[in-house]
Design an enzyme around this catalytic site. Structure first.
Site, PDB file in Angstrom:
ATOM      1  N   LYS A 151      -9.717  55.218  29.109  1.00 62.04           N
ATOM      2  CA  LYS A 151     -10.723  54.376  28.534  1.00 62.04           C
ATOM      3  C   LYS A 151     -11.905  54.475  28.875  1.00 62.04           C
ATOM      4  O   LYS A 151     -12.444  53.466  29.900  1.00 62.04           O
ATOM      5  CB  LYS A 151     -10.052  52.706  28.438  1.00 62.04           C
ATOM      6  CG  LYS A 151     -10.088  51.619  27.398  1.00 62.04           C
ATOM      7  CD  LYS A 151      -9.138  50.642  27.789  1.00 62.04           C
ATOM      8  CE  LYS A 151      -9.781  49.743  26.488  1.00 62.04           C
ATOM      9  NZ  LYS A 151      -9.855  49.982  25.165  1.00 62.04           N
TER      10      LYS A 151
HETATM   11  N1  PMP Z   1      -6.859  52.897  21.099  1.00 61.60           N
HETATM   12  C1  PMP Z   1      -8.175  52.118  21.965  1.00 61.60           C
HETATM   13  C2  PMP Z   1      -8.865  53.192  20.715  1.00 61.60           C
HETATM   14  C3  PMP Z   1      -8.538  50.936  22.315  1.00 61.60           C
HETATM   15  O1  PMP Z   1      -9.341  50.648  22.304  1.00 61.60           O
HETATM   16  C4  PMP Z   1      -7.120  50.513  22.504  1.00 61.60           C
HETATM   17  C5  PMP Z   1      -7.011  49.107  23.348  1.00 61.60           C
HETATM   18  N2  PMP Z   1      -7.612  49.182  24.243  1.00 61.60           N
HETATM   19  C6  PMP Z   1      -5.876  50.805  22.147  1.00 61.60           C
HETATM   20  C7  PMP Z   1      -5.841  51.841  21.714  1.00 61.60           C
HETATM   21  C8  PMP Z   1      -4.854  49.952  22.391  1.00 61.60           C
HETATM   22  O2  PMP Z   1      -4.623  49.391  24.550  1.00 61.60           O
HETATM   23  P1  PMP Z   1      -3.963  48.507  25.078  1.00 61.60           P
HETATM   24  O3  PMP Z   1      -3.075  48.524  24.245  1.00 61.60           O
HETATM   25  O4  PMP Z   1      -3.958  48.976  26.464  1.00 61.60           O
HETATM   26  O5  PMP Z   1      -4.818  47.791  24.831  1.00 61.60           O
END
Ligand code: PMP
Length: 302
Positions: A160
């Site tokens: 991320k």
């Molecule tokens: N994809 C992207 C590009 C994101 O920014 C997020 C949010 N963090 C997610 C998927 C979903 O991730 P999560 O469920 O861990 O928040």
């Protein structure tokens, strides 16, 4: 429209390199590696009823994202998790959004960054529904982005990391300028990937279909929703989804820590109707994130 207070002018405190400081004192220099070269990783998580949902998983992912970027966070995971809780408690929040962020500092200002220090901050604020709540229940409308999620040997797609959001912000701005709430992105092979800040699910014949997370974030919410569906005997198929398959799906929703479970009514030329499975999983997710602390402890012990 309500007045927006810029994020650098808010009141309160946040955690900055190991201690709580005044919110408006959390400053970095303009010659900063994270800013210039996107050497920056972050998390987004929510506190519900005084408990941060999947806190340890979010902290672990922050460290994994940093490691993928070759950055060593100079704190323990326990310290960062405690900082997340402290960043909420200092404001008396029981429901909040928490943003831990780690970035390379200003010691070197070129591509090489071997001597830069890694800095970490954690801030929390109150943030309601990511999408307009009225629109959310009808299902949001997604544009089809002209940008593709890159291959895992083109960008560090499992992290991320800030740099991966360039194409998300461009896509989201273009979508909003056309009246859409968000955009869906295909990947470099032409398979369905995800939205700009959330993973995506479809329904066909009572089963869930979701893309394999092999070139985008395998979201923590995505994994929770898969578990919640399986516990309710809803079959889940993780597979590559081509453009032509989109005609056959009846329901669609996106999931993420910020977006939670949000029904989708439209993606470009494709139409969906938020239905029973979407509703079941919205409720299941809502109940899971709001579970009393005692039940969470029992579930972890078993
Ligand atoms: N994809 C992207 C590009 C994101 O920014 C997020 C949010 N963090 C997610 C998927 C979903 O991730 P999560 O469920 O861990 O928040």
């Amino acid at each position: 429209m309500a007045e927006i207070i810029p994020f650098d002018q808010r009141q309160g405190q946040l955690w900055f390199n190991g201690r709580m400081i005044d919110w408006t004192d959390a400053k970095i220099h303009v010659l900063n590696h994270g800013l210039h070269y996107a050497s920056c990783v972050f998390e987004g998580e929510r506190m519900y009823n005084g408990r941060i949902y999947k806190l340890e998983e979010h902290t672990a992912r922050l460290f994994t994202s940093a490691q993928i970027m070759g950055m060593t966070i100079p704190y323990t995971e326990a310290e960062i998790s405690a900082a997340c809780i402290q960043a909420c408690e200092v404001h008396g929040f029981k429901d909040a959004y928490i943003r831990p962020v780690a970035w390379r500092g200003s010691e070197m200002m070129a591509v090489a960054a071997q001597q830069t220090k890694v800095h970490v901050a954690v801030a929390a604020w109150q943030w309601g529904s990511y999408f307009d709540p009225k629109e959310k229940m009808k299902g949001i409308r997604l544009d089809v982005s002209r940008w593709k999620r890159p291959a895992p040997d083109t960008a560090p797609t499992a992290a991320k990391a800030s740099g991966l959001y360039m194409i998300c912000t461009i896509s989201k701005h273009e979508a909003e300028s056309k009246g859409y709430a968000d955009a869906m992105m295909f990947d470099y092979r032409g398979y369905v990937a995800e939205a700009t800040g959330a993973n995506i699910f479809f329904v066909h014949d009572g089963a869930l279909h979701t893309p394999i997370a092999d070139c985008f974030l395998n979201g923590i919410t995505r994994k929770s929703v898969i578990e919640l569906a399986k516990a309710r005997q809803i079959p889940v198929h993780e597979k590559h989804i081509g453009r032509s398959e989109l005609d056959g799906f009846t329901e669609c929703f996106i999931v993420g820590s910020a977006a939670e479970v949000t029904p989708v009514s439209e993606i470009g030329p494709w139409r969906f109707r938020p239905g029973q499975i979407t509703e079941t999983l919205m409720t299941a997710y809502h109940d899971d994130v709001n579970r009393p602390v005692s039940q969470v402890k029992l579930a972890k012990a078993s």
